[in-house]
Design an enzyme around this catalytic site. Sequence first.
Site, PDB file in Angstrom:
ATOM      1  N   GLY A  31       1.222  -1.278  -0.247  1.00 14.46           N
ATOM      2  CA  GLY A  31       0.333   0.080   0.257  1.00 14.46           C
ATOM      3  C   GLY A  31       0.965   1.159   0.115  1.00 14.46           C
ATOM      4  N   HIS A  34       2.086   4.352  -4.864  1.00 15.08           N
ATOM      5  CA  HIS A  34       2.875   6.205  -5.416  1.00 15.08           C
ATOM      6  C   HIS A  34       2.899   5.684  -7.499  1.00 15.08           C
ATOM      7  CE1 HIS A  34       6.783   3.607  -5.421  1.00 15.08           C
ATOM      8  NE2 HIS A  34       6.603   3.549  -4.221  1.00 15.08           N
ATOM      9  N   HIS A  37       4.868   1.743  -7.842  1.00 16.16           N
ATOM     10  CA  HIS A  37       3.765   0.886  -7.902  1.00 16.16           C
ATOM     11  C   HIS A  37       2.965   0.796  -9.327  1.00 16.16           C
ATOM     12  CE1 HIS A  37       3.842   1.364  -3.390  1.00 16.16           C
ATOM     13  NE2 HIS A  37       4.506   0.438  -3.424  1.00 16.16           N
ATOM     14  N   GLY A 149       9.434  -4.599  -8.420  1.00 17.83           N
ATOM     15  CA  GLY A 149      11.161  -3.153  -8.717  1.00 17.83           C
ATOM     16  C   GLY A 149      11.806  -3.323  -8.823  1.00 17.83           C
ATOM     17  N   GLN A 150      12.997  -2.587  -9.167  1.00 13.89           N
ATOM     18  CA  GLN A 150      13.689  -3.153  -9.123  1.00 13.89           C
ATOM     19  C   GLN A 150      14.624  -1.955  -7.709  1.00 13.89           C
ATOM     20  OE1 GLN A 150      17.277  -1.841 -12.463  1.00 13.89           O
ATOM     21  NE2 GLN A 150      17.986  -1.175 -10.559  1.00 13.89           N
ATOM     22  N   SER A 188       7.384   4.034  -0.806  1.00 11.06           N
ATOM     23  CA  SER A 188       6.063   4.635  -0.074  1.00 11.06           C
ATOM     24  C   SER A 188       6.908   5.767   1.570  1.00 11.06           C
ATOM     25  CB  SER A 188       5.274   3.042   0.289  1.00 11.06           C
ATOM     26  OG  SER A 188       5.209   2.578  -0.600  1.00 11.06           O
TER      27      SER A 188
END
Length: 280
Positions: A31, A34, A37, A149-150, A188
């Site tokens: 959650g 941003h 995501h 994500g990297q 986040s």
Amino acid sequence: MILFKRAIDITNHLVNLKEKGGLIGFVPTMGALHRGHLSLLNESKKMNTYTVCSIFVNPTQFNDTTDFNNYPSSLEKDIDHLEKAGCDIVFLPSVSEIYPDGLLHTKKYELGYIETVLEGQYRPGHFQGVCQVVHRLLSIIQADQLYLGQKDYQQCMVIKKLIELEHIQSRINICPTLRETDGLAMSSRNIRLTEPYRKQALKIAETLYFLKTNLTPGDINTLKQTAIKNLTKAGFKVDYLDIARASDLNIIDQWDGHTKTLALVAASIDNVRLIDNMLL
Ligand code: PAF
């Protein structure tokens, strides 16, 4: 967009879609969404018939309860973002849906070296928790494709290992880190950065670019020490800043001029811990 809270309900729904030939893409999150995501979601939408996003702040991957309690949450906004971005299915499980046997009866994974260095060294148990939740989520969702994500490079490697160990059928897609215009990696945790620390935080990306520009074959210890000194001077408490082989995260002190390497950093400012990395 359909929302599910119970594992059994989302599994039944997805089995049905898969039987009709649907390909399922999956973006797991905690959650506080941003644009990073949402870029994973967009990648999934390009390659799959249906995209599922989960929002679950996983207690077993936090080795520090204060960090868990302070983890940002913005569920209503997240759902709104997902709907606008064209997400098909959202999974919002409770702790008991993910851990039906309780938090004390969790599985141990033989991750080896990869969980002992960098994040693993500073957050003991963290990657076991990541594996527990991702394994459970993948068994519920049975995704064809998984999007990560990297920015969490080591986590991507750990999840690759989990997929191998458990013979999971999902294929991993690692998507590039999204950065703010000044270079700060999207995270986040960034919402917890207030001025002047928000401005200072971009020193992390600057330091990674500094390493990228100045890496030359031979001994690289002086380069690493200069980078750590720069971050410390800028007010950071540096947990680690290292250069590692991109293929297996073995830390290197010498560079041969052609091995693919990566710089990884974790540092805190005003009690906000940030991580970032860059292929050099
Ligand atoms: O990267 C994250 O947000 C989390 O570690 C993940 C993969 C959703 C597991 O909780």
